[in-house]
Design a protein around this motif. Structure first.
Motif, PDB file in Angstrom:
ATOM      1  N   TYR A 102       0.693  -1.191   0.110  1.00 20.52           N
ATOM      2  CA  TYR A 102       0.001  -0.071  -0.069  1.00 20.52           C
ATOM      3  C   TYR A 102       0.877   1.285  -0.113  1.00 20.52           C
ATOM      4  CZ  TYR A 102      -3.811   3.055   0.914  1.00 20.52           C
ATOM      5  OH  TYR A 102      -4.781   4.247   1.148  1.00 20.52           O
ATOM      6  N   VAL A 103       2.013   1.221   0.720  1.00 24.33           N
ATOM      7  CA  VAL A 103       2.663   2.495   0.924  1.00 24.33           C
ATOM      8  C   VAL A 103       3.493   2.612  -0.383  1.00 24.33           C
ATOM      9  CG1 VAL A 103       4.817   3.299   1.974  1.00 24.33           C
ATOM     10  CG2 VAL A 103       3.066   2.281   3.319  1.00 24.33           C
ATOM     11  N   TRP A 104       4.074   1.523  -1.072  1.00 21.00           N
ATOM     12  CA  TRP A 104       4.453   1.542  -2.356  1.00 21.00           C
ATOM     13  C   TRP A 104       3.614   2.210  -3.486  1.00 21.00           C
ATOM     14  CZ3 TRP A 104       9.415   1.300  -4.137  1.00 21.00           C
ATOM     15  CH2 TRP A 104       9.602   1.076  -5.523  1.00 21.00           C
ATOM     16  N   PHE A 105       2.259   1.701  -3.422  1.00 18.75           N
ATOM     17  CA  PHE A 105       1.572   2.191  -4.582  1.00 18.75           C
ATOM     18  C   PHE A 105       0.656   3.487  -4.450  1.00 18.75           C
ATOM     19  CE2 PHE A 105       2.131  -2.425  -5.564  1.00 18.75           C
ATOM     20  CZ  PHE A 105       2.626  -2.298  -6.810  1.00 18.75           C
ATOM     21  N   ARG A 106       0.720   3.812  -3.239  1.00 17.33           N
ATOM     22  CA  ARG A 106      -0.098   5.005  -2.597  1.00 17.33           C
ATOM     23  C   ARG A 106       0.643   5.980  -1.811  1.00 17.33           C
ATOM     24  NH1 ARG A 106      -5.916   4.461  -2.823  1.00 17.33           N
ATOM     25  NH2 ARG A 106      -5.685   6.776  -2.336  1.00 17.33           N
ATOM     26  N   PRO A 107       1.787   6.724  -2.393  1.00 21.39           N
ATOM     27  CA  PRO A 107       2.760   7.555  -1.965  1.00 21.39           C
ATOM     28  C   PRO A 107       1.989   8.701  -1.069  1.00 21.39           C
ATOM     29  CG  PRO A 107       3.023   7.801  -4.006  1.00 21.39           C
ATOM     30  CD  PRO A 107       1.914   6.666  -4.216  1.00 21.39           C
ATOM     31  N   SER A 108       0.628   9.166  -1.659  1.00 25.67           N
ATOM     32  CA  SER A 108       0.119  10.377  -0.924  1.00 25.67           C
ATOM     33  C   SER A 108      -1.404  10.028  -1.013  1.00 25.67           C
ATOM     34  CB  SER A 108       0.387  11.749  -1.696  1.00 25.67           C
ATOM     35  OG  SER A 108       0.057  11.615  -3.210  1.00 25.67           O
ATOM     36  N   VAL A 109      -2.098  10.207   0.268  1.00 24.34           N
ATOM     37  CA  VAL A 109      -3.505  10.246   0.558  1.00 24.34           C
ATOM     38  C   VAL A 109      -4.015  11.436   1.552  1.00 24.34           C
ATOM     39  CG1 VAL A 109      -3.602   7.683   0.099  1.00 24.34           C
ATOM     40  CG2 VAL A 109      -3.308   8.685   2.250  1.00 24.34           C
ATOM     41  N   GLY A 110      -5.144  11.714   1.251  1.00 20.66           N
ATOM     42  CA  GLY A 110      -5.919  12.378   2.044  1.00 20.66           C
ATOM     43  C   GLY A 110      -5.487  13.935   1.967  1.00 20.66           C
ATOM     44  N   GLU A 111      -5.425  14.788   1.009  1.00 18.67           N
ATOM     45  CA  GLU A 111      -5.037  16.162   0.851  1.00 18.67           C
ATOM     46  C   GLU A 111      -6.062  17.085   1.497  1.00 18.67           C
ATOM     47  OE1 GLU A 111      -3.893  17.005  -3.191  1.00 18.67           O
ATOM     48  OE2 GLU A 111      -2.273  15.247  -3.099  1.00 18.67           O
ATOM     49  N   LEU A 112      -7.166  16.748   1.220  1.00 12.62           N
ATOM     50  CA  LEU A 112      -8.281  17.546   1.672  1.00 12.62           C
ATOM     51  C   LEU A 112      -9.262  16.807   2.458  1.00 12.62           C
ATOM     52  CD1 LEU A 112      -9.050  19.470  -1.571  1.00 12.62           C
ATOM     53  CD2 LEU A 112      -7.567  20.341   0.485  1.00 12.62           C
ATOM     54  N   THR A 113      -9.931  17.540   3.335  1.00 10.43           N
ATOM     55  CA  THR A 113     -11.276  16.905   4.211  1.00 10.43           C
ATOM     56  C   THR A 113     -12.342  17.031   3.601  1.00 10.43           C
ATOM     57  OG1 THR A 113     -10.092  17.267   6.359  1.00 10.43           O
ATOM     58  CG2 THR A 113     -12.594  17.124   6.261  1.00 10.43           C
ATOM     59  N   SER A 114     -13.017  15.790   3.232  1.00 12.37           N
ATOM     60  CA  SER A 114     -14.380  15.812   2.498  1.00 12.37           C
ATOM     61  C   SER A 114     -15.206  14.641   3.125  1.00 12.37           C
ATOM     62  CB  SER A 114     -14.088  15.455   0.865  1.00 12.37           C
ATOM     63  OG  SER A 114     -15.400  15.516   0.454  1.00 12.37           O
ATOM     64  N   LEU A 115     -15.849  14.905   4.289  1.00 13.24           N
ATOM     65  CA  LEU A 115     -16.423  13.919   5.405  1.00 13.24           C
ATOM     66  C   LEU A 115     -17.396  13.056   4.309  1.00 13.24           C
ATOM     67  CD1 LEU A 115     -16.739  15.567   8.516  1.00 13.24           C
ATOM     68  CD2 LEU A 115     -14.979  14.024   7.795  1.00 13.24           C
ATOM     69  N   ARG A 116     -17.606  11.795   4.295  1.00 16.93           N
ATOM     70  CA  ARG A 116     -18.442  10.885   3.423  1.00 16.93           C
ATOM     71  C   ARG A 116     -19.693  10.830   4.335  1.00 16.93           C
ATOM     72  NH1 ARG A 116     -13.436   9.704   2.315  1.00 16.93           N
ATOM     73  NH2 ARG A 116     -12.964   9.630  -0.075  1.00 16.93           N
ATOM     74  N   PHE A 117     -19.592  10.852   5.624  1.00 21.01           N
ATOM     75  CA  PHE A 117     -20.938  10.682   6.334  1.00 21.01           C
ATOM     76  C   PHE A 117     -20.960  11.786   7.562  1.00 21.01           C
ATOM     77  CE2 PHE A 117     -18.708   6.636   5.608  1.00 21.01           C
ATOM     78  CZ  PHE A 117     -19.648   5.869   4.941  1.00 21.01           C
ATOM     79  N   ALA A 118     -22.498  11.952   7.852  1.00 23.17           N
ATOM     80  CA  ALA A 118     -22.689  13.064   8.715  1.00 23.17           C
ATOM     81  C   ALA A 118     -23.709  12.322   9.919  1.00 23.17           C
ATOM     82  CB  ALA A 118     -23.507  14.106   8.308  1.00 23.17           C
ATOM     83  N   GLY A 119     -23.779  12.888  10.951  1.00 26.10           N
ATOM     84  CA  GLY A 119     -24.512  12.685  12.034  1.00 26.10           C
ATOM     85  C   GLY A 119     -24.239  11.224  12.778  1.00 26.10           C
ATOM     86  N   SER A 120     -25.502  10.344  12.741  1.00 26.36           N
ATOM     87  CA  SER A 120     -25.362   9.139  13.550  1.00 26.36           C
ATOM     88  C   SER A 120     -24.375   8.231  12.682  1.00 26.36           C
ATOM     89  CB  SER A 120     -26.708   8.603  13.819  1.00 26.36           C
ATOM     90  OG  SER A 120     -27.527   8.361  12.633  1.00 26.36           O
ATOM     91  N   ARG A 121     -24.581   8.373  11.139  1.00 22.61           N
ATOM     92  CA  ARG A 121     -23.671   7.500  10.270  1.00 22.61           C
ATOM     93  C   ARG A 121     -22.355   7.780  10.585  1.00 22.61           C
ATOM     94  NH1 ARG A 121     -25.477   7.694   4.311  1.00 22.61           N
ATOM     95  NH2 ARG A 121     -24.236   5.848   4.191  1.00 22.61           N
ATOM     96  N   HIS A 122     -21.944   8.926  10.791  1.00 21.65           N
ATOM     97  CA  HIS A 122     -20.542   9.311  11.035  1.00 21.65           C
ATOM     98  C   HIS A 122     -20.025   8.482  12.324  1.00 21.65           C
ATOM     99  CE1 HIS A 122     -16.757  11.550  10.960  1.00 21.65           C
ATOM    100  NE2 HIS A 122     -16.833  11.724  12.219  1.00 21.65           N
TER     101      HIS A 122
END
Length: 259
Positions: free
Chosen positions: A119-139
């Motif tokens: 994973y580290v080899w093939f994905r050198p960078s992740v998570g540049e910006l916050t964009s939450l996928r869930f809200a409230g109780s689902r989060h």
């Protein structure tokens, strides 16, 4: 365990230093420290190895978590339930760890090393910006399930927990890397504490080794943070991959009877 040789202690203290260094920047210090314990203590039980690893990691993670809280100030509405769930999951996993035979441990570690290294080899960078996928109780539900699942893994096996938490917080929940790292450190602190609550009363910690490894883990974390700011994550990532690859070869050779 009997008396440990100076060479074994030196090797494992060095591994703890490297583990703290790696964990401070990219997470996954357990991918260095736990395999080193497996290599350096071939006669130790699974629970002794897991307990000694947890004591050293707990000390280093305490410093990292405090630093993140002070500088990043993560949202307690996420990290508190994550910590609570991770604590419960880790305690359950630690109980299971004491029942695992040593012969089942090495193959699990090898698979985790290969997966996370890949994973580290093939994905050198992740998570540049916050964009939450869930809200409230689902989060909250996803946070709790994440904490329970990865917490259980950490208590039972352990290596790569910090990285898995970061990956989950970025990939599942949509946090940026810095926020995910802050929350992951706090949850990882809780999992380490929970495992120690189980391991210490069992007398499983090899104290003569765990204490110098703890000091080295703290020092490695401090050095890693400083060097990361000076040299950048690319250098640390490359170093991480080299170390993980070495342990894949070493443990794989043991399993195949080549060593």
């Amino acid at each position: 365990m009997g008396d440990l040789s100076g060479e074994v202690i030196g090797f494992l203290v060095l591994a703890a230093l490297v583990a703290g260094f790696v964990d401070a920047v990219v997470g996954g210090g357990g991918l260095v420290q736990l395999p080193a314990l497996l290599v350096g203590l071939p006669g130790a039980s699974v629970v002794q190895i897991a307990a000694t690893n947890k004591l050293a990691s707990f000390c280093g993670t305490s410093i990292s978590a405090a630093t993140y809280v002070r500088r990043i100030r993560p949202d307690p509405r996420t990290f508190l339930p994550l910590m609570g769930a991770a604590f419960v999951g880790s305690a359950g996993g630690a109980l299971v760890a004491s029942l695992l035979p040593r012969s089942a441990f090495d193959p699990i570690i090898l698979v985790v090393l290969v997966l996370v290294g890949g994973y580290v080899w093939f994905r050198p960078s992740v998570g540049e910006l916050t964009s939450l996928r869930f809200a409230g109780s689902r989060h909250l539900t996803v946070v709790v399930l994440t904490g329970l699942t990865i917490g259980f893994y950490d208590g039972a096996i352990g290596p790569g927990t910090g990285s898995f938490l970061v990956f989950a917080l970025v990939g599942l929940l949509g946090y940026n890397f810095l926020e995910a790292s802050a929350k992951a450190k706090l949850a990882n602190w809780a999992t380490n504490l929970a495992a120690l609550v189980v391991f210490v009363p069992q007398g499983a910690v090899i104290w003569q080794l765990a204490l110098p490894m703890a000091a080295a883990n703290i020092a490695g974390g401090y050095l890693g943070a400083r060097l990361a700011m000076a040299r950048g994550a690319r250098f640390v990532r490359a170093f991480f991959l080299v170390v993980v690859s070495g342990f894949v070869v070493r443990i794989g050779a043991d399993l195949l009877g080549w060593w």
